[in-house]
Design a protein around this motif. Structure first.
Motif, PDB file in Angstrom:
ATOM      1  N   LEU A  63       4.978   5.517   9.438  1.00  0.00           N
ATOM      2  CA  LEU A  63       3.632   5.706   9.980  1.00  0.00           C
ATOM      3  C   LEU A  63       3.056   4.421  10.573  1.00  0.00           C
ATOM      4  O   LEU A  63       2.451   4.433  11.633  1.00  0.00           O
ATOM      5  N   THR A 106      -3.567   3.969  13.481  1.00  0.00           N
ATOM      6  CA  THR A 106      -3.136   4.576  12.220  1.00  0.00           C
ATOM      7  C   THR A 106      -4.177   4.456  11.115  1.00  0.00           C
ATOM      8  O   THR A 106      -4.097   5.172  10.125  1.00  0.00           O
ATOM      9  N   ASN A 146      -5.164   9.079   7.056  1.00  0.00           N
ATOM     10  CA  ASN A 146      -4.045   8.235   6.631  1.00  0.00           C
ATOM     11  C   ASN A 146      -4.408   7.392   5.413  1.00  0.00           C
ATOM     12  O   ASN A 146      -3.564   7.121   4.563  1.00  0.00           O
TER      13      ASN A 146
END
Length: 196
Positions: A110, A169, A174
């Motif tokens: 990620l 991100t 997240n």
């Protein structure tokens, strides 16, 4: 401009809430035995302790290859069963010490900040310390060990900050994912046992 400040405030508040939830979860897992035993059968006897295993050299990666149901740290002679939802766990020695940093394949893919480097601070989901002598906190109070196996005590410390390093991100979703995985790792490490 006002919208950007509002967005930053929301992210900051979300992050603080996430850190509080993770910290509270780690506290509950460590201080309430009925929660600690959710990973396995509490009536099972503890396996015999492994002989003193060598420490993991700096920068060496570890992965479970012995039993797919466990994450095996063969260099230390221990293993643990990952909690459901944690995914594939990675570990790496930090700075040549008896300290391992943890992440998951999902987090490492990620964001580059969530990958393991072996450097101090590279522990996206927290770190596990192994010591032959009791460890103390910075204020001198004794730290509570997860378990003592084969003459070593094992201590877990959760993440101190988010590993999300890019604007793309670093989203509330997240941050929630990293917090959830850190909590699942803490719960998983309660099942640490010597390799039989």
């Amino acid at each position: 401009m006002k919208l950007q400040h509002r967005h930053r405030a929301i992210i900051s508040i979300s992050f603080l809430l996430l850190v509080g939830i993770v910290s509270g979860g780690v506290f509950v897992v460590r201080h309430h035995p009925e929660v600690k035993n959710t990973q396995g059968n509490p009536s099972m006897a503890q396996p015999p302790a492994a002989p003193n295993a060598p420490h993991l050299p700096a920068g060496q990666n570890g992965a479970s290859t012995v039993d797919p149901q466990y994450v095996t740290i063969k260099e230390w002679g221990v293993r643990f069963k990952p909690a459901s939802g944690l995914g594939s766990v990675q570990y790496k020695a930090i700075n040549g010490q008896n300290v391992l940093g943890f992440t998951t394949n999902q987090l490492a893919a990620l964001d580059p900040g969530c990958a393991l480097t072996g450097e101090p601070g590279s522990a996206p989901l927290g770190w596990l310390e192994r010591s032959a002598t009791p460890l103390q906190a910075a204020d001198g109070t004794p730290r509570s060990a997860l378990k003592t196996l084969g003459g070593y005590s094992y201590y877990f410390t959760g993440p101190q900050a988010t590993c999300l390093s890019t604007e793309a991100t670093d989203t509330p979703q997240n941050e929630q994912l990293t917090g959830q995985q850190a909590l699942l790792l803490a719960q998983s490490l309660d099942s640490i046992e010597a390799i039989q």
